[in-house]
Each structure stands twice: as C-alpha cells, then as structure tokens.
Design an enzyme around this catalytic site. Structure first.
Site, PDB file in Angstrom:
ATOM      1  CE  LYS A   1      -3.428  11.184   3.899  1.00 55.11           C
ATOM      2  NZ  LYS A   1      -4.053  11.792   2.707  1.00 55.11           N
TER       3      LYS A   1
ATOM      4  CB  SER B   1      -4.661   8.763   0.227  1.00 50.88           C
ATOM      5  OG  SER B   1      -4.505  10.147   0.410  1.00 50.88           O
TER       6      SER B   1
ATOM      7  CB  SER C   1      -6.821  12.275  -0.443  1.00 54.63           C
ATOM      8  OG  SER C   1      -6.258  11.618  -1.549  1.00 54.63           O
TER       9      SER C   1
END
Lengths: 525, 108
Positions: free
Chosen positions: A77, A172, A196
């Site tokens: 990420k 997210s 997330s």
C-alpha cells in the site's frame, strides 16, 4: 493456473523449478498492465522488481532460496515508505516524494526475497472506506468484471454496463485488496486503523488480517492514528496470511510500541475437532443497516460451528454503538497531530508562497490536502482546544477503555473467538457510493470493524459466499490479544467449510496457462 | 450551539488549513454534533486509555548512535535548500488577522 495459485503453492512450484522467479514476475507485471483499468497500482516498480526476481532466480539456481517468500511477487500500500520508490499516500502532499528508507515490514519482505511489484492505491492518507478519495482516482473492484457479477446484473448494453456498474473495493486498502483479488500478486500489505484492511478484503473476496496492535512494526508506515494503526496482510487464503505474518511479526527496535516477547512463526494445524471451541456472537453487531443477506450468512455460519460441535453463545459488547463516535474523536485528534509534519519544508509538496513561514505552511497544506484530510485536521484541532479537551478527547479515551473492557469481559468468560459480519452489505456501485460524503460513509462502514482497533485485538476477514448480486461477502473473526495462531486456525477451518468460489476473470484466463487447476466445489450460499 | 467566528479563525490558525467555504464549516458543525453523543456514556470512575499496551513498559534502546550520516539522502526531498540547510521563508511574521484575511468568513 500459476497466477491463481496460492502463495504456498507457487512457492513450492518455484522450489521445484516448475516456474522461475523472472517468469512469474513478468507474468504478474504483464497482468498488471492489462488490468490497468482497475487502477489498483499507483506505481509499478518494473525495473527493480525484475532485478529482484533475477537475484531470486540466482539463489534458486544455487539451491539456496531465502525461504518461502523468495521470488514471490507482492504489492505494498502506498502509505508505506519504500526506498527509492515514490510514496504518495494518494495525496498531492507527497507526489514526487521518494522515500529514503524502507518501512520495517517492507525491509523484512525484501530480506526474505520477496519481489516488490509496486505501490497500491488507497484513499488519501488512508482516510476513507471506499478507496475512492485519492488523487489518482478510485480503485475498481475486480469482481465488477467477473462472470459471477455480470451474470447477475441486468444488461442494458455491454459497454454501458461495465462503465457505469462497476463497484468499489471498499477501503482504504482497496488497491492492495484488488491487486490480490485480480491475481497480480500473491500477497499485499495494507494498513488497518478502523477496518481498512478487513473492509476491502470483504468486498474483494480475499483474506484480510489485522494483527494485534504491537505485534508488527509500524516503523515506516505513515501514521494516521498512532494508537490504533497496524500493518494489514491481504492474501488469497488463511494459510498464506500465516506465512506472511510469520515473516513480519516481532519486536522492532525502531518501533517502541512493538512488544518485546519473542514471536515464533507457526504453521496452522488442520483443525478437525471444534468441540472445545467457544464462539461468541455479539448481539450489538446486528447493526442498523445490516443487509438481510449478510445476517442470514452470519446465522448460517454460527450454525455451522454449532453443528460441528462448538459451543456458540450470544454475547454482549454493550458499548459497541459508541465506538464509532469514540473513534471519530480519537482519530481526528491524532490526525491533527500527525498531519502537522506536512509543512513543505523537508519533503513533499511546497507552495510557492514565501511571504512568511506560516503563510507558506498554510498555503502548502491548502494545496496539498484534500477536503477529507483538511476536515479531519480541523475537527481534531477543535476537540483538542483547551476548552474542549476534557469533554471530547479525554472523554473519548474513557469510552475507549469501556469498549476495550467489553471485550476483556467476554473473553474472560470463556469465549475464544467472536464471529461477526465484516461489512453491512456487499460492495456498492461507485455511482451510489459517492452520493454520500466520506465521513458519513466511513461512519457507516467502519461500525463492524473499528472496535477491534480500539481494543487492539487481532481480527480477520474470511471470504464466505457470493451475494445475490454475485459479489463477495466476508465474515469476521476477532480473537484475543496476541492469539493469532488460534484466530487463524479457526479461520482456516471455516474457510475450508465454506469453499468460497474463485473469481472468474477473462483477463486472468488469457494470461494464465499452467499446471495447477483449482478445485471448484459446491459453495456455501 | 454554533461555533463562533473567533473559534473558527483560531482553528484555521492552529491547524494551518482552511475551511475553504461554508461547507467546510458545516462539516465541522456536523462533526461536533456527532461527537456530542459521547456525553450519553457514563464514564464516572473510568480512567482514560492512552494505549492498549498500557500494562507494558515501552522499549527504550541504549543511547548509542547506530545510523545516520544520510544528510544527502534527506536533503534530496526538500525543494529549497542551501548547503546543508532547509530554507524557510522569514519567520516571526504572524498570519494576517482574521479581519485582514481574504477568507470567505468575512462574508458571513
């Protein structure tokens, strides 16, 4: 079906020479290119990935691989620092920022020989539950293009269908979830502050593990909420998550919030007897807005355990309904503090305004942050004002203790694992999702996941079944602090029972010729 | 209970971000209303929780220099620099007062 294999399967294939690291890397890079429309990757590190793959290949040639992860393509990420590779947090504030160092978790993966394909897309600074609010645009859920979803949607015209009907990944860590789900990598790192990692895992039909706070180093993870953030692990099956966990967990002298006890990596046993297990069903997780489909699946799962001999009891976590409000205050307060470092002076975006230091800072932050980030900074500062500190920040800290204590009580009464839904419904179409603002959406979507972050507990999403719309639905297991082995063992048993179907993607079929065939059996729903 | 213009100005000054428009202010108002629900919870006798690891001692390492000497690396990411310094515009100049600022708040 090499790309569709699990991490452990492909690792065995590398060891036996059925495939080489460079071949594998090239296939993944090629698939990333042809699935570009998913927008899962912000940066693809093609050159360095191929170099890492070559080095891995050399090690396999000498018969000296570093371990199970040697040569395995992974994605990270884009809020983890990666040396020499741009790290943007999907924000204008960090566009062009080239990390001078690797986050500890990234370094650990590289030290094990993993091949870093690239950085995945997210909501700006990990604030959001859709992966729709980053500056590089939204991530598309690979299941939008699956045969399973297309079969269930009413086609107007083929092209119109795909363009307007695509669904979100959740967030997210949506890019990481999409990357794993679309077979471009075998594992990905996400982060989890309020859900997330687990939320997009549920929507994308992959395993999403949130480890216990303090187990995995946060050094190099650009912080959102220091007291709740953890690196998250996304994989295609529970066994793979255990492998990745084994390579990441443990004390890091660079992160003093990591516990000092020695961590022993484990292999998951094949549980056959669940009769000694006590599963708790927290009634408050029957939250307003929970779809009847998911409620039914949750109930079916509980029955599954009961019929297999486990003790399944309803429990109560009475402060659940305040966890979102509590999170809202604590999160914005910590965000206000953590975002203060972005002033344009040492790294990141810097405004041309140069009348004074303060006006430069203000202009830089005005230009660099999106509405969501700015909104949270302002709210956080409000709650931290002298006249508000006791009534909001300290009050929220007290409520946090009550939430954490709810779990302590339940686990203290003999419950081993909690079973809950992960999300309120299956993935929403993007056009629907953006009708509500980010804060409202986050408040709604985080409700089932974020109490685990409050209490620091380990939790995992296990893909369970497909919804009526042909989209993944997952269920969540929450375990005791630092009892990841027990948590994953139960999760693995459950995964075996439900036999979640593999996504049928045209793109992947075209890229993938190989010896492995994935068993397709009757599914859970 | 609306947030006063004075507090709004104070927040913009502390946070060094702006509300940008009426929507931004409304967002704060909503956030406060939302947070007010906390008052419903009885927290008598409850200690605030800073960290879930409160029962443990934080690890402190020895004060030995183990890494560093990376000035060049660190300066790479800065836009304005001179030799080994980050260059900032002149300090000690306060932001213009609320009345002098060209924010939308003047209109409200």
């Amino acid at each position: 079906a090499m790309l569709r294999a699990s991490l452990r399967q492909v690792s065995a294939a590398l060891k036996e020479g059925h495939v080489t690291p460079t071949e594998l890397c090239q296939r993944c890079l090629s698939l990333i290119k042809s699935t570009k429309f998913l927008n899962a990757y912000i940066t693809v590190a093609e050159e360095s990935a191929l170099k890492q793959a070559e080095e891995s290949e050399e090690r396999y040639r000498r018969g000296q691989p570093l371990g199970v992860l040697d040569g395995i393509p992974i994605a990270v990420k884009d809020n983890f620092n990666t040396a020499g590779i741009e790290t943007t947090c999907a924000s204008n504030m960090l566009k062009g920022y080239i990390s001078p160092y690797n986050a500890t978790v990234v370094q650990k993966l590289l030290d094990q020989g993993a091949v870093l394909l690239g950085k995945t897309n997210l909501d700006e600074f990990a604030m959001g539950s859709g992966s729709t609010d980053g500056v590089f645009g939204p991530v598309r859920n690979p299941w939008s293009y699956s045969r399973q979803y297309k079969e269930k949607s009413v086609p107007k015209s083929h092209s119109e269908d795909e363009e307007s009907n695509w669904v979100i990944t959740g967030g997210s860590s949506g890019g990481s979830a999409a990357a794993v789900s679309s077979f471009t990598c075998f594992a990905a790192l996400g982060s989890d502050t309020g859900g997330s990692t687990r939320n997009p895992a549920a929507h994308c039909g992959v395993v999403g593990l949130k480890p216990t706070y303090g187990l995995i180093s946060r050094h190099g993870l650009i912080p959102l909420v220091n007291s709740m953030d953890v690196p998250g692990i996304l994989t295609r099956c529970v066994d793979d998550a255990a492998v990745v966990l084994g390579s990441l967990a443990g004390h890091d002298p660079k992160d003093s919030t990591t516990i000092q006890e020695n961590f022993k990596p484990f292999e998951l046993p094949n549980l056959t007897d669940v009769s000694k297990l006590s599963i708790g069903i927290p009634k408050e997780y029957h939250a307003p807005g929970l779809s009847s489909e998911i409620l039914a699946l949750w109930s079916k799962a509980a029955d599954l355990f009961k019929n297999a001999g486990a003790k399944v009891i309803e429990v109560s976590l009475p402060h659940t309904r305040y966890s979102i409000v509590c999170y809202h205050v604590l999160c914005t307060a910590e965000v206000a503090s953590n975002m203060a470092r972005f002033d344009g002076l040492e790294y990141g975006h810097r405004s041309d305004m140069n009348k004074s230091t303060e006006s430069m800072y203000a202009a830089t932050r005005r230009e660099g942050f999106n509405d969501v980030v700015r909104g949270r900074i302002l709210s956080g500062n409000y709650f931290l004002l002298k006249q508000n500190y006791e009534n909001y920040f300290v009050k929220a800290q007290k409520v946090r203790r009550l939430i954490a204590n709810d779990f302590v009580k339940v686990f203290g009464n003999g419950v081993d694992i909690l079973l809950t839904p992960t999300t309120l419904s299956d993935a929403a179409p993007y056009m629907e999702f953006i009708k509500e603002d980010n804060r409202t959406r986050s408040a709604q979507d985080d409700i089932l996941t974020q109490a685990a972050n409050m209490a620091g507990l380990p939790a995992i999403n296990v893909p369970t079944a497909l919804s009526e719309r042909g989209l993944p639905v997952g269920l969540q297991f929450i375990g005791r602090s630092f009892q990841e082995k027990q948590l994953l063992t139960v999760a693995k048993w459950f995964e075996k029972q439900v036999k979640f179907p593999m996504i049928q993607l045209e793109e992947v079929k075209r890229h993938d010729h190989g010896v492995f065939r994935h068993q397709k059996s009757a599914s859970f729903s | 209970r609306k947030v006063t213009a004075e507090v709004l100005g104070q927040l913009e000054h502390l946070a060094l971000v702006d509300f940008r428009d009426a929507e931004g202010v409304e967002r704060l108002q909503k956030a406060i209303r939302f947070a007010d629900q906390l008052q419903e919870v009885n927290t008598d006798g409850v200690e605030p929780m800073d960290s879930v690891l409160e029962d443990r001692c934080l690890y402190l390492r020895e004060d030995d220099v183990t890494e560093g000497n990376c000035t060049k690396e660190l300066l790479k990411n800065a836009r304005e620099k001179v030799e080994e310094y980050f260059v900032a515009p002149p300090g000690n100049i306060p932001l213009p007062k609320l009345e002098d600022q060209e924010t939308f708040l003047q209109g409200s």
